[in-house]
Motif scaffolding. Sequence first.
Motif, PDB file in Angstrom:
ATOM      1  N   ARG A   1       0.832  -1.204   0.000  1.00 55.17           N
ATOM      2  CA  ARG A   1       0.000   0.000   0.000  1.00 55.17           C
ATOM      3  C   ARG A   1       0.872   1.262   0.000  1.00 55.17           C
ATOM      4  O   ARG A   1       0.558   2.244  -0.684  1.00 55.17           O
ATOM      5  N   THR A   2       1.952   1.237   0.741  1.00 52.58           N
ATOM      6  CA  THR A   2       2.877   2.374   0.782  1.00 52.58           C
ATOM      7  C   THR A   2       3.453   2.643  -0.602  1.00 52.58           C
ATOM      8  O   THR A   2       3.538   3.803  -1.040  1.00 52.58           O
ATOM      9  N   LEU A   3       3.838   1.593  -1.298  1.00 48.97           N
ATOM     10  CA  LEU A   3       4.388   1.742  -2.637  1.00 48.97           C
ATOM     11  C   LEU A   3       3.348   2.338  -3.584  1.00 48.97           C
ATOM     12  O   LEU A   3       3.659   3.210  -4.403  1.00 48.97           O
ATOM     13  N   ALA A   4       2.116   1.869  -3.470  1.00 45.59           N
ATOM     14  CA  ALA A   4       1.043   2.365  -4.337  1.00 45.59           C
ATOM     15  C   ALA A   4       0.671   3.813  -4.016  1.00 45.59           C
ATOM     16  O   ALA A   4       0.441   4.624  -4.927  1.00 45.59           O
ATOM     17  N   ASP A   5       0.626   4.158  -2.730  1.00 50.20           N
ATOM     18  CA  ASP A   5       0.206   5.493  -2.308  1.00 50.20           C
ATOM     19  C   ASP A   5       1.291   6.547  -2.511  1.00 50.20           C
ATOM     20  O   ASP A   5       0.989   7.728  -2.711  1.00 50.20           O
ATOM     21  N   GLY A   6       2.548   6.132  -2.367  1.00 50.89           N
ATOM     22  CA  GLY A   6       3.650   7.081  -2.464  1.00 50.89           C
ATOM     23  C   GLY A   6       3.986   7.753  -1.152  1.00 50.89           C
ATOM     24  O   GLY A   6       4.802   8.681  -1.117  1.00 50.89           O
TER      25      GLY A   6
END
Length: 276
Positions: free
Chosen positions: A191-196
């Motif tokens: 999720r962190t990777l997707a959200d930035g």
Amino acid sequence: MAGSGSPISKGDLVQSFERGLAVIRAFDGRGPELTLTEVAELAGVTRAAARRFLLTLAEIGYVHTDGKRFRLRPRVLELGNAYLSSQGLAEVATPHMEQLVAEVDDSAALCVLEEDDILYVALVRTAARRIMALNVTIGSRIPAHPSSMGRVLLAHQPDDWRAAYLARAELQPFTPRTVEDPAKLGAILDRTLADGYSIVDQELDLGLRSIAVPLHEPDGTVSASLNVSMHSSRRSVDEMRDQLLEPLTRTASAIEADLAAITRRRRSFSISGDDD
């Protein structure tokens, strides 16, 4: 002078240590990566001596090499500020971080990933506001998994590295809120990777909330992470996202632009030097 098989004198030890430090300092002037010949010239030692020092530093984790060029690793911060001087990261980032802190009135930090920990390379705190029970200073290391900066850095590692990390890491609970399940942490990293960005709510220290974003190299790789942290009474999680993500991202972009400009100047200098 001590010969082969002879006891090493105190003078020899001091001289050797001095040359080793000269090898580390060689990375200050020309850029983050140097050849063996460049290190020898800048440190004022022979190629053979430079090679021995560099291979020793690589063996103990202070230098990385691809076989032809050498660069300092963040771990050298344990010895001093040579890594910061070679990369220019803290020097470039700190003025931008000071502007960010003045704007949002909360503390900011900058970290890099060192093995399974984050390493603090820059800190700007608000005046007389202590928000963490942990005594964090420049050069401090803490586990990556319960921190917003750590999760940003973990999320941007290659898939195979992340899988190995989740298999080996001991997810120590710092507070009752700390995520200890590797599968759950893996989902959070996705999720962190997707959200930035990453938001961590009281997993590292009770009462501490933080939001972090990545810092990118010109080639797109993530080399560091920047965060803003505060006491939980200051802002809710939603307020953090709404009020801090934009200035935090803007600050990261400004730091990236300055670092990219420095890299271009170094390359231009290197090309000009090769023409002489």
